[in-house]
Design a protein around this motif. Structure first.
Motif, PDB file in Angstrom:
ATOM      1  N   ASN A 276       0.819  -1.200   0.000  1.00 52.83           N
ATOM      2  CA  ASN A 276       0.000   0.000   0.000  1.00 52.83           C
ATOM      3  C   ASN A 276       0.857   1.256   0.000  1.00 52.83           C
ATOM      4  O   ASN A 276       0.489   2.265  -0.608  1.00 52.83           O
ATOM      5  CB  ASN A 276      -0.932  -0.002   1.217  1.00 52.83           C
TER       6      ASN A 276
ATOM      7  N   MET B 237      -4.285   3.198   4.435  1.00 53.08           N
ATOM      8  CA  MET B 237      -4.254   1.737   4.495  1.00 53.08           C
ATOM      9  C   MET B 237      -2.889   1.248   4.961  1.00 53.08           C
ATOM     10  O   MET B 237      -2.791   0.260   5.704  1.00 53.08           O
ATOM     11  CB  MET B 237      -4.587   1.163   3.117  1.00 53.08           C
ATOM     12  N   THR B 238      -1.836   1.937   4.551  1.00 46.74           N
ATOM     13  CA  THR B 238      -0.489   1.576   5.014  1.00 46.74           C
ATOM     14  C   THR B 238      -0.397   1.663   6.527  1.00 46.74           C
ATOM     15  O   THR B 238       0.082   0.733   7.194  1.00 46.74           O
ATOM     16  CB  THR B 238       0.557   2.512   4.385  1.00 46.74           C
TER      17      THR B 238
ATOM     18  N   LEU C 239     -10.286   3.678   3.946  1.00 43.57           N
ATOM     19  CA  LEU C 239      -9.867   2.282   3.787  1.00 43.57           C
ATOM     20  C   LEU C 239     -10.738   1.614   2.728  1.00 43.57           C
ATOM     21  O   LEU C 239     -11.476   0.664   2.986  1.00 43.57           O
ATOM     22  CB  LEU C 239      -9.975   1.538   5.131  1.00 43.57           C
TER      23      LEU C 239
ATOM     24  N   ARG D 103      -1.039   4.685  -0.743  1.00 47.96           N
ATOM     25  CA  ARG D 103      -2.306   4.641   0.001  1.00 47.96           C
ATOM     26  C   ARG D 103      -1.941   4.682   1.481  1.00 47.96           C
ATOM     27  O   ARG D 103      -1.830   3.655   2.148  1.00 47.96           O
ATOM     28  CB  ARG D 103      -3.089   3.380  -0.361  1.00 47.96           C
TER      29      ARG D 103
ATOM     30  N   ASP E  15      -7.178  -5.719   1.560  1.00 47.99           N
ATOM     31  CA  ASP E  15      -7.615  -4.345   1.335  1.00 47.99           C
ATOM     32  C   ASP E  15      -9.109  -4.281   1.029  1.00 47.99           C
ATOM     33  O   ASP E  15      -9.797  -3.328   1.402  1.00 47.99           O
ATOM     34  CB  ASP E  15      -6.833  -3.726   0.179  1.00 47.99           C
TER      35      ASP E  15
ATOM     36  N   TRP F  19      -2.601  -1.244   8.395  1.00 46.68           N
ATOM     37  CA  TRP F  19      -2.027  -2.594   8.465  1.00 46.68           C
ATOM     38  C   TRP F  19      -0.731  -2.599   9.268  1.00 46.68           C
ATOM     39  O   TRP F  19      -0.428  -3.590   9.946  1.00 46.68           O
ATOM     40  CB  TRP F  19      -1.802  -3.150   7.069  1.00 46.68           C
TER      41      TRP F  19
ATOM     42  N   GLY G  88     -10.840  -4.612   4.308  1.00 49.04           N
ATOM     43  CA  GLY G  88     -10.648  -3.391   5.078  1.00 49.04           C
ATOM     44  C   GLY G  88     -10.805  -3.629   6.567  1.00 49.04           C
ATOM     45  O   GLY G  88     -10.400  -4.659   7.108  1.00 49.04           O
ATOM     46  N   TRP G  89     -11.444  -2.685   7.255  1.00 52.58           N
ATOM     47  CA  TRP G  89     -11.584  -2.770   8.704  1.00 52.58           C
ATOM     48  C   TRP G  89     -12.396  -3.979   9.138  1.00 52.58           C
ATOM     49  O   TRP G  89     -12.264  -4.444  10.292  1.00 52.58           O
ATOM     50  CB  TRP G  89     -12.230  -1.494   9.249  1.00 52.58           C
TER      51      TRP G  89
END
Length: 323
Positions: free
Chosen positions: A22, A30-31, A78, A27, A172, A34, A175-176
């Motif tokens: 990511n 998102m980086t 995200l 991104r 991804d 995670w 996501g959450w």
């Protein structure tokens, strides 16, 4: 000896790889998500050891990490970027060529897990154990997933880097929602530690005749389903209902077998998982991934199975738990 910590470290390493992919795509939300999530997997044991020695700041740092995860998820950044049409077409061509062989890795996971659990007790002695006897099921599941990955690489002829790239894409996409099982399991432990189970026991004692085995069993089963529907995961409901009804009423008062009650009781909770949108990672995300016109289409398809399985579990508990 293979311990569950090795699986946690492997998951943490994969999350860092996902953060790296990511980061290369710029991104950043998102980086960060995670990368922060990788921290407890990689350093959880060290944090627990530090907390046991009275060093509080690592645990407090984990609390800040949880707040950071919530803040990142709340920002709404995200989201999976649309995939290139050429990549989608290539994946569809590959899937058509492989056919039903694509299901082999997924089917291998439960089969290998079961085999390893059954073999684990024979692969140990007084001084050596191949699989940690404290958590044989989880360790076997983790090892089965690694073996399934090797089977997938062999089946698809893909490179390990491609497996990491596609795993990141799937992560991804979730996501959450990928955090829900862990968060809900933790929520169940928190409820049990704060005495919610005792409160439920008090309420049940008022509402039902506790001398009736059938009434206590019905309260346990329906409670597992209702709590799972509310909280989205049987892992969250199980410790609460076992502490409130299962152990004090069914096991201690009516002599139920705790092994049978625990295994089938957990499966009963999953009947509730099939019915609730709170289990977003199971019931809502697949609808999005499959682009279903009905957001609740997965739940509607699962509902008859959930009801039938619930009825079967009640019968099994009645005849097997009280032998």
């Amino acid at each position: 000896m293979l311990r569950i910590e090795y699986a946690y470290w492997l998951i943490g390493a994969f999350l860092l790889v996902a953060a790296m992919f990511n980061a290369r795509a710029k991104r950043w939300a998102m980086t960060a998500f995670w990368a922060v999530l990788a921290t407890p997997f990689l350093f959880g044991e060290a944090i627990l050891d530090a907390n046991a020695r009275g060093v509080r700041w690592p645990a407090q740092g984990m609390g800040l990490c949880v707040i950071a995860l919530g803040a990142l998820a709340a920002r709404g950044d995200l989201r999976m970027l649309p995939e290139a049409a050429s990549a989608v077409a290539a994946r569809l061509r590959s899937a058509a060529a492989l056919g039903n062989r694509l299901f082999l890795p997924a089917l291998a996971i439960p089969a290998i897990t079961l085999a390893l659990v059954l073999v684990a007790k024979y692969a140990q002695s007084r001084d050596f154990a191949l699989i940690d006897p404290a958590q044989p099921t989880l360790v076997s599941l983790a090892l089965a997933c690694v073996i399934a990955l090797l089977i997938a690489l062999r089946t698809t002829r893909a490179s390990p880097v491609e497996s990491l790239r596609q795993g990141t894409r799937l992560l991804d996409t979730l996501g959450w929602a990928a955090l829900l099982p862990m968060l809900l399991a933790t929520l169940g432990s928190v409820f049990a530690a704060t005495g919610v189970g005792d409160s439920i026991a008090s309420i049940v004692a008022v509402l039902i005749p506790t001398d009736s085995r059938i009434a206590c069993l019905a309260a346990f089963v329906l409670g597992m389903v209702v709590f799972t529907v509310i909280m989205g995961n049987a892992f969250a409901a199980f410790p609460v209902l076992m502490a409130g009804i299962g152990l004090p009423l069914l096991v201690l008062r009516h002599g139920a077998d705790p092994a049978v009650l625990g295994s089938i009781g957990m499966l009963t909770g999953y009947c509730g998982t099939l019915m609730t949108p709170m289990a977003a990672n199971f019931n809502i995300v697949p609808a999005v991934l499959l682009e279903l016109p009905d957001q609740y289409g997965v739940i509607r398809a699962q509902l008859p199975t959930a009801i039938a399985l619930l009825a079967v579990n009640i019968v099994l508990l009645y005849f097997l738990a009280f032998r």
